[in-house]
Design a protein around this motif. Structure first.
Motif, PDB file in Angstrom:
ATOM      1  N   SER A   1       4.596  11.920  -5.177  1.00 14.78           N
ATOM      2  CA  SER A   1       3.527  10.930  -5.217  1.00 14.78           C
ATOM      3  C   SER A   1       3.190  10.400  -3.830  1.00 14.78           C
ATOM      4  N   GLY A   2       4.041  10.661  -2.861  1.00 17.82           N
ATOM      5  CA  GLY A   2       3.855  10.141  -1.513  1.00 17.82           C
ATOM      6  C   GLY A   2       3.108  11.106  -0.623  1.00 17.82           C
ATOM      7  N   GLY A   3       3.269  10.880   0.682  1.00 14.86           N
ATOM      8  CA  GLY A   3       2.572  11.707   1.659  1.00 14.86           C
ATOM      9  C   GLY A   3       1.278  11.091   2.145  1.00 14.86           C
ATOM     10  N   LEU A   4       1.195   9.741   2.133  1.00 15.38           N
ATOM     11  CA  LEU A   4      -0.055   9.038   2.467  1.00 15.38           C
ATOM     12  C   LEU A   4      -0.133   8.832   3.975  1.00 15.38           C
ATOM     13  N   HIS A   5      -0.365   9.930   4.663  1.00 10.06           N
ATOM     14  CA  HIS A   5      -0.143  10.017   6.106  1.00 10.06           C
ATOM     15  C   HIS A   5      -1.245   9.425   6.972  1.00 10.06           C
ATOM     16  N   HIS A   6      -2.383   9.042   6.391  1.00 10.50           N
ATOM     17  CA  HIS A   6      -3.482   8.519   7.203  1.00 10.50           C
ATOM     18  C   HIS A   6      -3.433   7.000   7.381  1.00 10.50           C
ATOM     19  N   ALA A   7      -2.691   6.286   6.545  1.00 10.74           N
ATOM     20  CA  ALA A   7      -2.698   4.824   6.617  1.00 10.74           C
ATOM     21  C   ALA A   7      -2.208   4.348   7.979  1.00 10.74           C
ATOM     22  N   MET A   8      -2.952   3.406   8.546  1.00 10.28           N
ATOM     23  CA  MET A   8      -2.629   2.825   9.840  1.00 10.28           C
ATOM     24  C   MET A   8      -1.976   1.458   9.656  1.00 10.28           C
ATOM     25  N   PRO A   9      -1.390   0.913  10.710  1.00  9.89           N
ATOM     26  CA  PRO A   9      -0.716  -0.383  10.557  1.00  9.89           C
ATOM     27  C   PRO A   9      -1.604  -1.483   9.991  1.00  9.89           C
ATOM     28  N   ARG A  10      -2.909  -1.447  10.319  1.00 11.64           N
ATOM     29  CA  ARG A  10      -3.804  -2.499   9.856  1.00 11.64           C
ATOM     30  C   ARG A  10      -5.082  -1.904   9.263  1.00 11.64           C
ATOM     31  N   ALA A  11      -4.967  -0.751   8.621  1.00 12.52           N
ATOM     32  CA  ALA A  11      -6.170  -0.159   8.026  1.00 12.52           C
ATOM     33  C   ALA A  11      -5.823   0.885   6.977  1.00 12.52           C
TER      34      ALA A  11
ATOM     35  N   LEU B   1     -11.006  -1.544   3.413  1.00 10.13           N
ATOM     36  CA  LEU B   1     -10.871  -1.650   1.963  1.00 10.13           C
ATOM     37  C   LEU B   1     -12.244  -1.788   1.308  1.00 10.13           C
ATOM     38  N   GLY B   2     -12.464  -0.996   0.257  1.00  4.71           N
ATOM     39  CA  GLY B   2     -13.704  -1.112  -0.494  1.00  4.71           C
ATOM     40  C   GLY B   2     -14.780  -0.131  -0.089  1.00  4.71           C
ATOM     41  N   THR B   3     -14.423   0.882   0.688  1.00  4.08           N
ATOM     42  CA  THR B   3     -15.375   1.929   1.039  1.00  4.08           C
ATOM     43  C   THR B   3     -15.397   2.988  -0.062  1.00  4.08           C
ATOM     44  N   SER B   4     -16.309   3.959   0.063  1.00  2.00           N
ATOM     45  CA  SER B   4     -16.347   5.029  -0.940  1.00  2.00           C
ATOM     46  C   SER B   4     -15.078   5.872  -0.896  1.00  2.00           C
ATOM     47  N   ASP B   5     -14.502   6.055   0.299  1.00  4.16           N
ATOM     48  CA  ASP B   5     -13.237   6.789   0.412  1.00  4.16           C
ATOM     49  C   ASP B   5     -12.062   5.977  -0.104  1.00  4.16           C
TER      50      ASP B   5
ATOM     51  N   CYS C   1      -5.437   6.527   1.848  1.00  3.37           N
ATOM     52  CA  CYS C   1      -4.041   6.108   2.050  1.00  3.37           C
ATOM     53  C   CYS C   1      -3.980   4.616   2.355  1.00  3.37           C
ATOM     54  N   ILE C   2      -3.207   3.875   1.590  1.00  6.53           N
ATOM     55  CA  ILE C   2      -3.126   2.415   1.725  1.00  6.53           C
ATOM     56  C   ILE C   2      -1.903   2.014   2.539  1.00  6.53           C
ATOM     57  N   TYR C   3      -0.706   2.319   2.044  1.00  3.65           N
ATOM     58  CA  TYR C   3       0.514   2.109   2.827  1.00  3.65           C
ATOM     59  C   TYR C   3       1.059   3.473   3.228  1.00  3.65           C
ATOM     60  N   ASN C   4       1.507   3.568   4.461  1.00  7.16           N
ATOM     61  CA  ASN C   4       2.002   4.842   4.980  1.00  7.16           C
ATOM     62  C   ASN C   4       3.468   5.001   4.589  1.00  7.16           C
ATOM     63  N   ASP C   5       3.678   5.554   3.406  1.00  6.90           N
ATOM     64  CA  ASP C   5       5.041   5.683   2.878  1.00  6.90           C
ATOM     65  C   ASP C   5       5.939   6.485   3.802  1.00  6.90           C
ATOM     66  N   LEU C   6       5.381   7.492   4.449  1.00  4.80           N
ATOM     67  CA  LEU C   6       6.168   8.328   5.359  1.00  4.80           C
ATOM     68  C   LEU C   6       6.675   7.516   6.544  1.00  4.80           C
ATOM     69  N   ALA C   7       5.784   6.727   7.133  1.00  2.00           N
ATOM     70  CA  ALA C   7       6.190   5.915   8.280  1.00  2.00           C
ATOM     71  C   ALA C   7       7.198   4.847   7.869  1.00  2.00           C
ATOM     72  N   VAL C   8       7.016   4.264   6.689  1.00  2.00           N
ATOM     73  CA  VAL C   8       7.972   3.264   6.215  1.00  2.00           C
ATOM     74  C   VAL C   8       9.354   3.900   6.038  1.00  2.00           C
ATOM     75  N   ALA C   9       9.399   5.104   5.473  1.00  2.00           N
ATOM     76  CA  ALA C   9      10.680   5.787   5.278  1.00  2.00           C
ATOM     77  C   ALA C   9      11.311   6.190   6.610  1.00  2.00           C
ATOM     78  N   ILE C  10      10.496   6.665   7.538  1.00  2.00           N
ATOM     79  CA  ILE C  10      11.039   7.035   8.853  1.00  2.00           C
ATOM     80  C   ILE C  10      11.556   5.792   9.566  1.00  2.00           C
ATOM     81  N   ARG C  11      10.832   4.680   9.461  1.00  2.00           N
ATOM     82  CA  ARG C  11      11.318   3.430  10.059  1.00  2.00           C
ATOM     83  C   ARG C  11      12.641   3.023   9.432  1.00  2.00           C
ATOM     84  N   TRP C  12      12.761   3.183   8.111  1.00  2.00           N
ATOM     85  CA  TRP C  12      14.033   2.868   7.448  1.00  2.00           C
ATOM     86  C   TRP C  12      15.156   3.735   8.020  1.00  2.00           C
ATOM     87  N   LEU C  13      14.903   5.022   8.196  1.00  2.00           N
ATOM     88  CA  LEU C  13      15.927   5.919   8.735  1.00  2.00           C
ATOM     89  C   LEU C  13      16.354   5.485  10.137  1.00  2.00           C
TER      90      LEU C  13
END
Length: 380
Positions: A120-130, A79-83, A135-147
Motif C-alpha cells: 500500500s506504500g511507496g508514496l515517493h512524491h510527497a514533500m515535507p510541506r506539499a 491539497l485539493g487539486t485534480s491530482d 502522495c500525501i505522506y512520504n511513507d518511504l522517507a518516514v521509514a528511512i528516518r526511523w531506520l
C-alpha cells in the motif's frame, strides 16, 4: 524465517475517488490474487503500528500535517487539486500507510523478518510541506528516518517506478547515510521534471543520489541493461546496511500514464535482482513497497503478487495461470497468466557500448556524473 507483509483493510481506503488513477482496487485485487495463489500463506501478515505523529513530523512540517488533518483544499500545500483531491479520513489513512512502511522497516531491523513489504506504500512524491503526485505522506522517507534514528549506519533506496523518486531524494539529498537510486523515464518528458543524472547529492553527500533517466519507449532489454550497468555497482560501493525499494509498476507498456515499454516479466526480473542484491550486500535486510501503477486490472495485481512471492522466498513461476475465481472477480479483462511471455534477455553494458543507443547514452550520463564521486571507474 517467513517474509512479512504489513497490511490491514484500512490501508485500501487510500482513495482519491472512482475517477482518479490512484484507485484502491489496485491493492484489493492484488491481495485477492496473492491469496488465491497461496502467496499469503507463505507470509507473516501483521497490521501497521499505531500512528506516531512525532515520527511523521520527522519528515513533514507541523503546518502541513495540520492542513492534511483539516482535510480541506489548500493551494499552499497542494491539497485539493485534480491530482491530489481531498477525501474523507485523508490524514488518518495516509498516516497508517506511513506507519505500515515503518513497521516493515522495524520488523527487518529487529530481525523479526529478513524481508518485509507494504504494497500500500511507496508514496515517493510527497514533500515535507506539499502533497504531490497522488502522495500525501512520504511513507518511504518516514521509514528511512526511523531506520536512521534506530541506529542503522547506511540505508540505500532504489526506486523502479516510471516516475523519478523526487520526494525521497529531496528529503535526503544532503544526508550522506542515505543513497537514493532512481530509474525512470526522462524528466524531459514526464512528471515530476526532476531526476537528471547531474543530481548527485548535496554538500557532504556527493554521490549519494543516482539517477538513470531513460528515453521513452525503453523496453525490457534496455531497462534491464541500464539497471545492470548501474545499480549493482553503486550499491556495492555504498555498502548499505538495509535496502529499501519502491516498486511502482507504471513502467509497464500498458500503463496509461507513461511511456516505457516493460513487460511484467521484465519487472519481475528487477524484483529478483533487488532481492539478490539485498542478500549479497545487506545480509538479506530488505524493505519493499508498492508505488505507482495504473493498469489496474492487467498489470498491478500480477506485478505486486510477484513481488510478494519473492518476499516470501518462493517466487511465483511466470508460467502460472491466474486462478479462474480471480478472473471471475476481475471480469473480461483479466489476464490468464502470471507472465506476459516476454523475452527478457539483454546484452550487458560491460560487453560493449553502442554510442548511438539512447539507452547507452543515459547509462553513460549517469556513470559520468556519479561514479567518480563513489570512487568508481565510469568504464568508458
Amino acid at each position: 524465517m517467513k517474509g512479512r507483509l504489513v497490511y490491514s483493510e484500512e490501508l485500501s481506503r487510500y482513495d482519491f475517488g472512482s475517477d482518479h488513477p490512484m484507485a484502491p482496487g489496485r491493492v484489493k485485487n492484488t491481495m485477492s490474487l496473492a491469496r488465491q495463489l497461496g502467496v499469503l500463506d507463505r507470509l507473516s501478515i501483521v497490521p501497521p503500528a499505531e500512528v506516531d505523529l512525532d515520527l511523521i513530523r520527522r519528515v513533514h512540517g507541523d503546518d502541513y500535517i495540520e492542513a492534511v488533518q483539516r482535510g480541506e483544499p489548500n493551494a499552499e500545500f497542494g491539497l485539493g487539486t485534480s491530482d491530489n483531491p481531498v477525501f474523507a479520513g485523508m490524514h488518518d489513512i495516509s498516516a497508517q500507510v506511513a506507519m505500515a512502511t515503518v513497521e516493515a522497516a522495524r520488523s527487518v531491523w529487529a530481525g523479526e523478518a529478513r524481508r518485509a513489504s507494504n504494497i500500500s506504500g511507496g508514496l515517493h512524491h510527497a514533500m515535507p510541506r506539499a502533497t504531490s503526485g497522488f502522495c500525501i505522506y512520504n511513507d518511504l522517507a518516514v521509514a528511512i528516518r526511523w531506520l536512521l534514528d534506530a541506529g542503522v549506519p547506511r540505508v540505500a533506496y532504489v526506486d523502479v517506478d516510471v516516475h523519478h523518486g523526487d520526494g525521497v531524494q529531496a528529503i535526503f539529498y544532503d544526508e550522506p547515510r542515505v543513497m537514493t537510486v532512481s530509474l525512470h523515464e526522462t524528466p524531459a518528458c514526464l512528471f515530476p521534471g526532476t531526476g537528471f543524472p547531474e543530481e548527485t547529492g548535496g554538500p557532504g553527500a556527493e554521490g549519494t543520489a543516482v539517477n538513470v533517466a531513460l528515453p521513452p519507449g525503453t523496453d525490457d532489454a534496455g531497462w534491464l541493461r541500464a539497471f545492470d550497468a548501474v545499480v549493482p555497482d553503486v550499491l556495492r560501493a555504498f555498502a548499505p546496511t538495509v535496502l529499501v525499494t519502491q516498486h511502482g509498476c507504471d513502467s509497464h507498456e500498458h500503463d496509461p500514464l507513461a511511456d516505457l515499454d516493460l513487460s511484467l516479466d521484465g519487472q519481475r526480473a528487477s524484483y529478483l535482482a533487488l532481492a539478490a542484491l539485498a542478500d549479497e550486500i545487506c545480509e538479506g535486510r530488505w524493505v519493499s513497497t508498492g508505488g505507482g501503477g495504473y493498469a489496474l486490472l492487467q498489470v498491478v495485481p500480477r506485478a505486486w503478487t510477484h513481488l510478494l512471492g519473492i518476499v516470501s522466498g518462493e517466487p511465483v513461476p511466470p508460467q502460472t495461470p491466474t486462478p479462474q475465481a480471480w478472473r471471475d472477480e476481475i471480469g473480461e479483462w483479466a489476464p490468464t497468466s502470471m507472465s506476459d511471455h516476454a523475452d527478457i534477455s539483454f546484452a550487458r553494458f560491460s560487453d560493449g557500448i553502442s554510442p548511438e543507443s539512447r539507452v547507452d547514452q543515459a547509462i553513460l550520463a549517469t556513470r559520468r556524473a556519479v561514479y567518480p564521486e563513489l570512487g568508481l571507474d565510469p568504464g568508458f
